[in-house]
Every structure is written in structure tokens, then in C-alpha cells.
Write an enzyme that holds these catalytic residues in place. Structure first.
Site, PDB file in Angstrom:
ATOM      1  N   GLY A  33      41.918  13.955  27.210  1.00  0.00           N
ATOM      2  CA  GLY A  33      42.151  15.165  28.005  1.00  0.00           C
ATOM      3  C   GLY A  33      41.005  16.162  28.062  1.00  0.00           C
ATOM      4  CE  LYS A  79      52.736  23.136  26.599  1.00  0.00           C
ATOM      5  NZ  LYS A  79      53.438  21.822  26.571  1.00  0.00           N
ATOM      6  CD  GLU A 105      43.045  18.281  21.888  1.00  0.00           C
ATOM      7  OE1 GLU A 105      42.513  17.710  22.842  1.00  0.00           O
ATOM      8  OE2 GLU A 105      43.751  17.701  21.039  1.00  0.00           O
ATOM      9  CG  PHE A 124      54.409  17.893  30.176  1.00  0.00           C
ATOM     10  CD1 PHE A 124      54.104  17.502  28.884  1.00  0.00           C
ATOM     11  CD2 PHE A 124      53.832  17.205  31.234  1.00  0.00           C
ATOM     12  CE1 PHE A 124      53.247  16.441  28.638  1.00  0.00           C
ATOM     13  CE2 PHE A 124      52.974  16.144  31.004  1.00  0.00           C
ATOM     14  CZ  PHE A 124      52.685  15.753  29.700  1.00  0.00           C
ATOM     15  CB  VAL A 125      50.546  22.219  31.885  1.00  0.00           C
ATOM     16  CG1 VAL A 125      51.443  23.438  31.877  1.00  0.00           C
ATOM     17  CG2 VAL A 125      49.806  22.093  30.562  1.00  0.00           C
ATOM     18  CG  ASP A 151      52.811  21.143  22.006  1.00  0.00           C
ATOM     19  OD1 ASP A 151      53.328  22.148  22.471  1.00  0.00           O
ATOM     20  OD2 ASP A 151      53.429  20.075  21.854  1.00  0.00           O
TER      21      ASP A 151
HETATM   22  P1  5GP Z   1      49.967  19.050  18.918  1.00  0.00           P
HETATM   23  O1  5GP Z   1      49.604  18.216  17.731  1.00  0.00           O
HETATM   24  O2  5GP Z   1      49.231  20.347  18.985  1.00  0.00           O
HETATM   25  O3  5GP Z   1      51.465  19.239  18.969  1.00  0.00           O
HETATM   26  O4  5GP Z   1      49.654  18.146  20.174  1.00  0.00           O
HETATM   27  C1  5GP Z   1      48.586  18.356  21.039  1.00  0.00           C
HETATM   28  C2  5GP Z   1      48.508  17.216  22.047  1.00  0.00           C
HETATM   29  O5  5GP Z   1      49.766  17.032  22.716  1.00  0.00           O
HETATM   30  C3  5GP Z   1      47.518  17.514  23.141  1.00  0.00           C
HETATM   31  O6  5GP Z   1      46.224  17.054  22.822  1.00  0.00           O
HETATM   32  C4  5GP Z   1      48.098  16.764  24.322  1.00  0.00           C
HETATM   33  O7  5GP Z   1      47.649  15.426  24.291  1.00  0.00           O
HETATM   34  C5  5GP Z   1      49.582  16.762  24.089  1.00  0.00           C
HETATM   35  N1  5GP Z   1      50.251  17.814  24.877  1.00  0.00           N
HETATM   36  C6  5GP Z   1      50.914  18.891  24.398  1.00  0.00           C
HETATM   37  N2  5GP Z   1      51.409  19.644  25.397  1.00  0.00           N
HETATM   38  C7  5GP Z   1      51.047  19.035  26.546  1.00  0.00           C
HETATM   39  C8  5GP Z   1      51.259  19.349  27.942  1.00  0.00           C
HETATM   40  O8  5GP Z   1      51.888  20.338  28.345  1.00  0.00           O
HETATM   41  N3  5GP Z   1      50.706  18.485  28.846  1.00  0.00           N
HETATM   42  C9  5GP Z   1      50.007  17.365  28.477  1.00  0.00           C
HETATM   43  N4  5GP Z   1      49.514  16.603  29.461  1.00  0.00           N
HETATM   44  N5  5GP Z   1      49.790  17.055  27.175  1.00  0.00           N
HETATM   45  C10 5GP Z   1      50.307  17.865  26.221  1.00  0.00           C
END
Ligand code: 5GP
Length: 183
Positions: free
Chosen positions: A46, A133, A101, A154-155, A105
Site C-alpha cells: 500500500g 484511524k 506506511e 474501510f478506505v 489502524d
Molecule cells: P493495523 O495493524 O494497524 O491494525 O493494520 C494496518 C494495516 O491494515 C494497513 O497496513 C492496511 O493494510 C490494513 N488496513 C487497515 N485499515 C484499512 C482500510 O481502511 N483500507 C485498506 N485498504 N486497508 C486497511
């Protein structure tokens, strides 16, 4: 306007705002790393779009490397245990590392990655993310360079995908619910 627009429910952040913000971050990075040669580490897949734009706004000699990681977890929730699918090519000992990154999330993925990179003794390690987020955060994580906070939706776009698609949308968007049903 792109041919993908019919799938889009809402443009959350238009391309012009993203470009302006990435320029601002580039200026800050240029000031903060003056005299150094930072290593920008993009997290695949991403972050590659932001990394490309950011790098061209950093007026310093800098290098780029990539990691591909996958988070163990079920469905949409990440467990925080990260498997490295592709490791860095560079030795980061003594380097100024800036991890780039797409979105933070829960923060679990980056906080795990941060710990494992710190064990390699970089001179410094900072995090840059296009999106965050905050409502979803489960661990404390300092994101030094942040583009935008977004609500818990979700974006896609500007590098972020749904089922591999929509990374090439220039804006950050929310998709129509029926798109997920069809997937
Ligand atoms: P975390 O470990 O912070 O929960 O996860 C982060 C990862 O989740 C990001 O690198 C991404 O791959 C995925 N992710 C979290 N929210 C979104 C979203 O709204 N859209 C997309 N496309 N990926 C997301």
C-alpha cells in the site's frame, strides 16, 4: 474522474489535498534529516504510491527499500504478530530509517515491526503514515509524520486496495457497500 468512480460512495480526501500534505511532510523530512542520508522504508504494497510522491519532495540524498509483511489474524482484525514476507535489502545498523506506511489502524502491525527493526540498531527510526484511524488504536504508537486522520471506515485509493484493486485511484475514497457484496 476515473472509470472506477461508479464504485465510489464518497471521496474522503481529494488528490489535491493529498499532494499538498505529502509536499508538507517532504519539507519537514528535509529539515529534520538535514546533513543525513535517510533510508525510506516502504511497507508493501500500500505505501508505494505515497513513498514515490514523498521521496520526490525530500530535497536530500536518500535511499529507498521495501518490506512486505503479513499480519497473522482473522479477517479484518490483525493480531499484531507479523510475518516478514520480504525483508530489507539494506543493513540498517547506524542508519536513519523512516518507515512509510499507508494506514495505521490498530497500530499492532507497526508497533511489532518497529520493535523488530529497532533490534537491528538503526541510528533512528521514525514512522510516516498517510492515514490513521485513531478510534481503532489498540497500542500506543508515535507516528511522527501523519497525513490525515480518517473515521473508522474501510478506505481505498492512493495505494490502498480492496481485494487488490483501486490502488490507482488518485483520491482516498469509501466504496459503495454493494462493491463488497460483489467481491
Ligand atoms: P493495523 O495493524 O494497524 O491494525 O493494520 C494496518 C494495516 O491494515 C494497513 O497496513 C492496511 O493494510 C490494513 N488496513 C487497515 N485499515 C484499512 C482500510 O481502511 N483500507 C485498506 N485498504 N486497508 C486497511
Amino acid at each position: 474522474m476515473t472509470s472506477m468512480m461508479p464504485d465510489v460512495q464518497e471521496v474522503l480526501i481529494p488528490s489535491s489535498e493529498i499532494q499538498e500534505k505529502v509536499r508538507e511532510i517532504g519539507v519537514r523530512v528535509t529539515e529534520d534529516y538535514r546533513g543525513e542520508k535517510p533510508l525510506l522504508v516502504g511497507i508493501l504494497r500500500g505505501a508505494f504510491v505515497m513513498l514515490g510522491d514523498l521521496m520526490r519532495n525530500v530535497d536530500l540524498p536518500c535511499e529507498v527499500d521495501f518490506m512486505d509483511i503479513s499480519s497473522y489474524g482473522t479477517g479484518t482484525s490483525s493480531s499484531g504478530v507479523v510475518r516478514i514476507l520480504k525483508d530489507l535489502e539494506e543493513d540498517i545498523t547506524g542508519r536513519h530509517v523512516l518507515v512509510v506506511e499507508d494506514i495505521v489502524d490498530s497500530g499492532l502491525t507497526l508497533s511489532y515491526l518497529r520493535r523488530s527493526l529497532l533490534a537491528r540498531n538503526p541510528a533512528s527510526l521514525e514512522i510516516c503514515a498517510l492515514l490513521s484511524k485513531p478510534e481503532r488504536r489498540r497500542v500506543d504508537l508515535e507516528v511522527k509524520y501523519l497525513g490525515f486522520e480518517v473515521p473508522d471506515e474501510f478506505v481505498v485509493g492512493y495505494g490502498l486496495d480492496y481485494a487488490g484493486a483501486y490502488r490507482n485511484l488518485p483520491d482516498v475514497c469509501v466504496l459503495k457497500p454493494e462493491v463488497f457484496g460483489a467481491g
